[in-house]
Design a protein around this motif. Structure first.
Motif, short mmCIF file in Angstrom:
data_model
loop_
_atom_site.label_atom_id
_atom_site.label_comp_id
_atom_site.label_asym_id
_atom_site.label_seq_id
_atom_site.Cartn_x
_atom_site.Cartn_y
_atom_site.Cartn_z
N ASN A 39 0.87 -1.17 0.00
CA ASN A 39 0.00 0.00 0.00
C ASN A 39 0.90 1.22 0.00
N ALA A 40 0.41 2.30 -0.56
CA ALA A 40 1.20 3.54 -0.59
C ALA A 40 1.58 3.94 0.83
N VAL A 41 2.77 4.52 0.96
CA VAL A 41 3.27 4.97 2.26
C VAL A 41 3.36 6.49 2.28
N ILE A 51 14.62 4.17 2.98
CA ILE A 51 13.34 4.32 3.69
C ILE A 51 12.35 4.95 2.73
N LEU A 52 11.31 4.17 2.40
CA LEU A 52 10.30 4.65 1.47
C LEU A 52 9.31 5.58 2.14
N GLY A 53 9.13 5.44 3.44
CA GLY A 53 8.18 6.24 4.20
C GLY A 53 7.69 5.45 5.39
N VAL A 54 6.51 5.84 5.86
CA VAL A 54 5.92 5.16 7.01
C VAL A 54 4.49 4.75 6.66
N ASP A 66 12.97 -0.35 1.76
CA ASP A 66 13.18 -1.12 0.53
C ASP A 66 14.37 -2.04 0.79
N LEU A 67 14.11 -3.33 0.98
CA LEU A 67 15.18 -4.26 1.33
C LEU A 67 16.27 -4.30 0.28
N SER A 68 15.88 -4.27 -0.98
CA SER A 68 16.86 -4.30 -2.07
C SER A 68 17.80 -3.11 -1.99
N ALA A 69 17.25 -1.92 -1.80
CA ALA A 69 18.08 -0.72 -1.70
C ALA A 69 18.96 -0.78 -0.45
#
Length: 156
Positions: A39-41, A51-54, A66-69
Motif C-alpha cells: 500500500n502507498a506509504v 526508507i520509502l516512508g511510514v 526497501d530491502l533491495s536498496a
C-alpha cells in the motif's frame, strides 16, 4: 552410546523465502509478524534513500524499508506482487518491501552453510549463512546485523 532420533525436530529452523533485487533471501520465521500487500506509504523528508516512508499498522506508525536498496542492490520496482514483510527486530517493528514471498521452509540447522565472507571474529553480518534449496542458493538474512547502527533502526 548416542542414538540420534531421525524425527527429532529440535534443530529445525523455519524460514520465509523471498525475492529482493532479483536475489533469493530468507528470514527466520520468528522475526516475522505478518506479510501484507503493498500500500502507498507516507514519505518522510530527508530520510535515507532506502526508507520509502511510514505506514499506519493498526495505530502504530512503522517505517517501510526497501530491502533491495538497503542491501545495496537496485531499488525495488513496485508492482502487484510486491509485499511488505512486517518484522520485529529486537523491540522495533519495521516493514521490508520485497518483490515477492515464496514459501515457508523447514530446514535442519545443520543444512545452513556458513557465510564464507563473514569476518573471522564472527561479527554481525547482513548474511549469516547460505541455504542450497534444489538448484537455488538462498542467503540467510541477519536483520539485527542489517540494521545495526543505522538510521532505519532508529526510525523504528
Amino acid at each position: 552410546m548416542h542414538n540420534a532420533d531421525a524425527t527429532d525436530s529440535s534443530n529445525t529452523v523455519e524460514f520465509i523465502s523471498l525475492n529482493s533485487g532479483g536475489q533469493g533471501f530468507c528470514i527466520e520465521i520468528t522475526s516475522i509478524r505478518e506479510i501484507r500487500r503493498w500500500n502507498a506509504v507516507t514519505p518522510l523528508p530527508n530520510s535515507p534513500t532506502s526508507i520509502l516512508g511510514v505506514m499506519n499498522l493498526r495505530g502504530a506508525v512503522i517505517p517501510i524499508v526497501d530491502l533491495s536498496a538497503r542491501l545495496g542492490l537496485n531499488p525495488t520496482t513496485i508492482n502487484e506482487r510486491s509485499v511488505v514483510v512486517v518484522t520485529a527486530i529486537g523491540s522495533r517493528v519495521m516493514g521490508l518491501l520485497v518483490e515477492a514471498v515464496s514459501e515457508i521452509l523447514s530446514i535442519d540447522g545443520d543444512a545452513i552453510q556458513p557465510n564464507p565472507t563473514q569476518g573471522p571474529d564472527g561479527s554481525a553480518n547482513q548474511i549469516t549463512g547460505l541455504l542450497s534449496i534444489q538448484d537455488t542458493m538462498l542467503r540467510v538474512l541477519n536483520l539485527d546485523g542489517l540494521f545495526a547502527g543505522t538510521s532505519e533502526a532508529e526510525a523504528a
